[in-house]
Design an enzyme around this catalytic site. Structure first.
Site, PDB file in Angstrom:
ATOM      1  N   SER A   1      -7.343  17.519   0.575  1.00 18.91           N
ATOM      2  CA  SER A   1      -7.236  16.416   0.036  1.00 18.91           C
ATOM      3  C   SER A   1      -6.353  16.446  -1.154  1.00 18.91           C
ATOM      4  CB  SER A   1      -8.785  15.908  -0.212  1.00 18.91           C
ATOM      5  OG  SER A   1      -8.636  14.835  -1.244  1.00 18.91           O
TER       6      SER A   1
ATOM      7  N   ASN B   1     -10.114  18.441   5.391  1.00 20.57           N
ATOM      8  CA  ASN B   1      -9.939  17.240   6.218  1.00 20.57           C
ATOM      9  C   ASN B   1      -9.602  17.888   7.759  1.00 20.57           C
ATOM     10  OD1 ASN B   1     -10.305  15.353   4.331  1.00 20.57           O
ATOM     11  ND2 ASN B   1      -8.282  15.299   3.889  1.00 20.57           N
TER      12      ASN B   1
ATOM     13  N   LYS C   1     -12.918  19.409  -0.100  1.00 18.83           N
ATOM     14  CA  LYS C   1     -12.568  19.060   1.268  1.00 18.83           C
ATOM     15  C   LYS C   1     -11.625  19.829   2.102  1.00 18.83           C
ATOM     16  CE  LYS C   1     -12.563  14.647   2.467  1.00 18.83           C
ATOM     17  NZ  LYS C   1     -12.110  13.255   2.758  1.00 18.83           N
TER      18      LYS C   1
ATOM     19  N   ARG D   1      17.435  -4.148  41.046  1.00 16.79           N
ATOM     20  CA  ARG D   1      17.480  -3.338  39.928  1.00 16.79           C
ATOM     21  C   ARG D   1      16.926  -4.492  38.545  1.00 16.79           C
ATOM     22  NH1 ARG D   1      21.845  -1.341  39.861  1.00 16.79           N
ATOM     23  NH2 ARG D   1      21.104   0.540  40.708  1.00 16.79           N
TER      24      ARG D   1
END
Length: 447
Positions: free
Chosen positions: A276, A284, A282, A315
């Site tokens: 983080s 993540n 943290k 087409r």
């Protein structure tokens, strides 16, 4: 932000592509189309449709000339397709008008574009397969190592019954294994040459258009569809569908891993990065989140591509343009997911202490199903279920472990044995080993 994360230098490491990214560039597309033009000329020369010396000159030039994509922008904008400008530029670069007049003889732009696309898709599938094999190698190792590692299964986000971590890994790996098994048939049925001329009738492709198409297919090592598929986008859809299912399977892995790493659960460790910018505690779940995002985006693109498969007449410009917009994103999404999932599967590890704590937490009510069947051996099952529900309510209200209540009310039941996770894992360990064995066999070249 760049128009596409796959074209971004800033986000290149977050959305890794490996070598697949090279295949979806203007230069790669032009190179592939020139290869098709050269192979076509050589096949036509061998059949006497164009002069043999001109065919060789075109084939040789197709390997040598370099055409700047920027020089094709104006004619592509005018014509709605790049091949007229490409053919004109190729003829000019050959500096041999007598030979160059036979470039693009009897074919239509779609033949060249679709066939060149198949050449690039073939390479993309090969590269994605390599990464998929790396993912399966990591998952097979995890499943085998942790076949007997107990953990809480969860349904609706809540504890259900015990399973094993190896079986959870197998649930991630089995769809990937199926996708790997599908690849030979996918290549055979979908990597096809296109050679049908202006309106799919092959009217200007010589006296034996079917033979010429077979020759071109053999020269390019692509399949012969034995028909025109200008407006039948099934080959493209099959490849895109395979890529989409791959990203969805990897997205399922990402979804579970992200959930199992969240605060309060933390039953899996990831290894690697995920810092983080402001919260130093943290890590993540970056790669799991990436896999989920790619799965969502690719599924959305696939829905659009399915709609674009509805072509009008012989087409359909709008449908074809839509395919150009969606297909690269789908293939690149699969490539990015497979690239990212390999290191993730190699670095995943269970926190067995946390898993064990989850099995003994919540007052042991994860064993309620096993208790209901134990009581059902003595009385009708509806009555047994009602008794267990009542015991679970009492456990919640009194905060007394379910095992203690069983010992109090049903002393004839061995609560210690009944509440053993190893006893309740059922086929989970066998499922983990079955997946690991199957993956190992296929990765080694078996079936």
């Amino acid at each position: 932000m760049a128009a596409s994360v796959f074209d971004s230098t800033l986000y290149a490491r977050l959305f890794p592509l490996g070598e697949v990214g090279r295949l979806f560039s203007d230069s790669a597309e032009i190179r592939a189309m020139l290869l098709v033009e050269g192979a076509l000329a050589r096949a036509q020369g061998a059949r006497g449709i164009i002069p043999a010396d001109s065919a060789e000159a075109i084939a040789r030039a197709a390997m040598e000339v370099q055409i700047d994509p920027a020089k094709l922008a104006a004619p592509t904008g005018e014509n709605g397709v790049c091949v007229p400008g490409l053919a004109a530029a190729f003829r000019h670069e050959m500096q041999a008008p007598d030979h160059a007049q036979y470039v693009h003889w009897g074919v239509t732009s779609q033949d060249i574009i679709d066939t060149a696309q198949m050449l690039r898709l073939r390479q993309a599938l090969a590269l994605i397969e390599t990464d998929l094999r790396a993912v399966l190698t990591g998952l097979a190792r995890l499943a085998r190592t942790h076949a007997e590692t107990p953990m809480a299964a969860r349904t609706y986000g809540q504890h259900a019954t015990p399973t094993s971590f190896g079986a959870v890994v197998a649930s991630w790996g089995d769809p990937l294994l199926d996708l790997l098994r599908e690849l030979p048939a996918l290549r055979e049925t979908s990597l096809l040459v296109s050679l049908a001329g202006a309106a799919g009738t092959a009217s200007e492709l010589g006296p034996d258009p079917a033979g010429l198409r077979a020759d071109l297919a053999a020269a390019l090592n692509l399949g012969d569809p034995r028909r025109s598929w200008h407006t039948d986008r099934t080959p493209v859809l099959r490849i895109a569908d395979w890529c989409t299912r791959l990203t969805l399977a990897l997205g399922k892995l990402g979804e579970d891993v992200a959930a199992l790493t969240q605060t309060g659960i933390s039953e899996i460790t990831l290894g690697g990065a995920g810092a983080s910018s402001t919260m130093p505690q943290k890590q993540n779940p970056v790669v799991p989140s990436l896999l989920v995002a790619l799965a969502r985006a690719t599924a959305g693109q696939m829905a659009v591509l399915n709609g674009a498969a509805l072509h009008r007449y012989q087409r359909d410009g709008a449908a074809w343009f839509t395919e150009w917009m969606c297909l690269p994103q789908i293939v690149l999404g699969a490539a990015s997911a497979a690239q990212a999932a390999g290191p993730l599967s190699a670095g995943l590890a269970p926190d067995t202490g946390r898993m064990a704590a989850a099995l003994t937490g919540e007052l042991g009510m994860i064993h309620a199903e096993a208790l209901s069947f134990a009581l059902a051996a003595q009385r009708p099952r509806p009555e047994a279920q009602a008794l267990v529900k009542a015991l679970c309510r009492e456990a919640r209200d009194s905060r007394m472990p379910l095992a203690d209540l069983v010992r109090r009310d049903h002393p004839d039941i061995d609560a210690a044995a009944l509440f053993s996770p190893a006893r309740q894992m059922g086929e989970a360990p066998a499922e983990a080993r079955r997946f690991a064995d199957s993956a190992t066999a296929i990765l080694a070249g078996g079936t």
